[in-house]
Scaffold this active site. Sequence first.
Site, short mmCIF file in Angstrom:
data_model
loop_
_atom_site.label_atom_id
_atom_site.label_comp_id
_atom_site.label_asym_id
_atom_site.label_seq_id
_atom_site.Cartn_x
_atom_site.Cartn_y
_atom_site.Cartn_z
N GLY A 1 -9.91 7.26 -6.97
CA GLY A 1 -10.34 8.58 -6.55
C GLY A 1 -9.64 9.03 -5.28
N SER B 1 -4.72 2.86 -7.79
CA SER B 1 -4.65 4.18 -7.18
C SER B 1 -5.34 4.13 -5.81
CB SER B 1 -5.25 5.22 -8.12
OG SER B 1 -4.94 6.53 -7.69
N TRP B 2 -6.30 5.04 -5.54
CA TRP B 2 -7.01 4.95 -4.26
C TRP B 2 -7.64 3.57 -4.08
CZ3 TRP B 2 -8.27 5.81 0.50
CH2 TRP B 2 -9.50 5.32 0.98
N ASP C 1 5.52 7.03 -12.78
CA ASP C 1 4.36 7.54 -12.04
C ASP C 1 4.82 8.66 -11.12
OD1 ASP C 1 2.15 7.97 -10.36
OD2 ASP C 1 1.58 5.86 -10.40
N HIS D 1 1.02 7.09 -13.98
CA HIS D 1 -0.10 6.74 -13.11
C HIS D 1 -1.31 6.25 -13.90
CE1 HIS D 1 -2.06 6.77 -9.22
NE2 HIS D 1 -3.12 7.36 -9.76
#
Length: 320
Positions: free
Chosen positions: A43, A115-116, A271, A299
Amino acid sequence: MTQPYPPIEPYETGMLDVGDGNLVYWEVCGNPVGKPAVVVHGGPGSGCGTRARQLFDPARYRVVLFDQRGCGRSTPHASDPATDMRCNTTPHLIADMERLREHLGIDRWLLHGGSWGSTLILAYAETYPERVSEVVIAAVTTTRRSEVDWLYRGVGRYFPEQWERFLAAAPGTPRDGDVVAAYARLTEDPDAAVREKATVDWCRWEDAVVSGETDEPTHPYGERPPAARLAFVRICAHYFSHGAWLEEGALLRDAHRLAGIPGVLVHGRLDMGTPLDTAWELARAWPDAELTVVRDAGHLGTETTRAHVLRALDRFAARS
């Protein structure tokens, strides 16, 4: 193992009081006496999902999942405009993870996410390296301001029409202005219609960036339930407009603190949102990490990405 394990349900759940009026949802599944592992969702603000459970051998892992502050089943929820975001920062999330580890009586655990989630994993592991047994990351990010600028401006050169629309939805923001900060202000607007429009416009941009990764039209951000979508965008804009409260480049600079922790990094060459160079830099700064580049993945990852993650988790399951 290259196919996900069968779906499983948690055998234990709870709400952990982490202070500041926040309760963090957590769940544990798999083997109660298995190897501890924790899933750190992306996120920020996405919340933990059920599919991550299937990456772990349920006979060998004790898998912990949790919703970071303000999202998922944690309370108060960021979709509520009354929720105070000042107590939702990277240092708060690091402290929450450590409190959860202590609450569950875990000495050391494997960290998995992407990701985050990879940013939070690295920030936690560099703060508490003695509490980390291994790390498995798919889609590496460190949330440097330069990375945020690429995602919300630089990559617009590949999607000029969509980026013009994204910028225009933040009235008064110049082309070289801080569009993320502008959206952060919009998500805090007292008018619910303004907040909703900013949420829709943000998700439309996020969906555009990953639009070339599948053969079918996909809207993984815009199709979220309304409350989850509002929380996601509000938290993202809040974190990214503050550089995640991290000194620029600190996670790469301090990667030496990960010495002795085995790591597997899996990143898609295609990505667009988080280009490969960050994963490459991290692998060079962290000698105990191995980087696998998936040539046809972006991604969101592919079956090949997941196969690499599954193999890494299966391999680490045997380590004490």
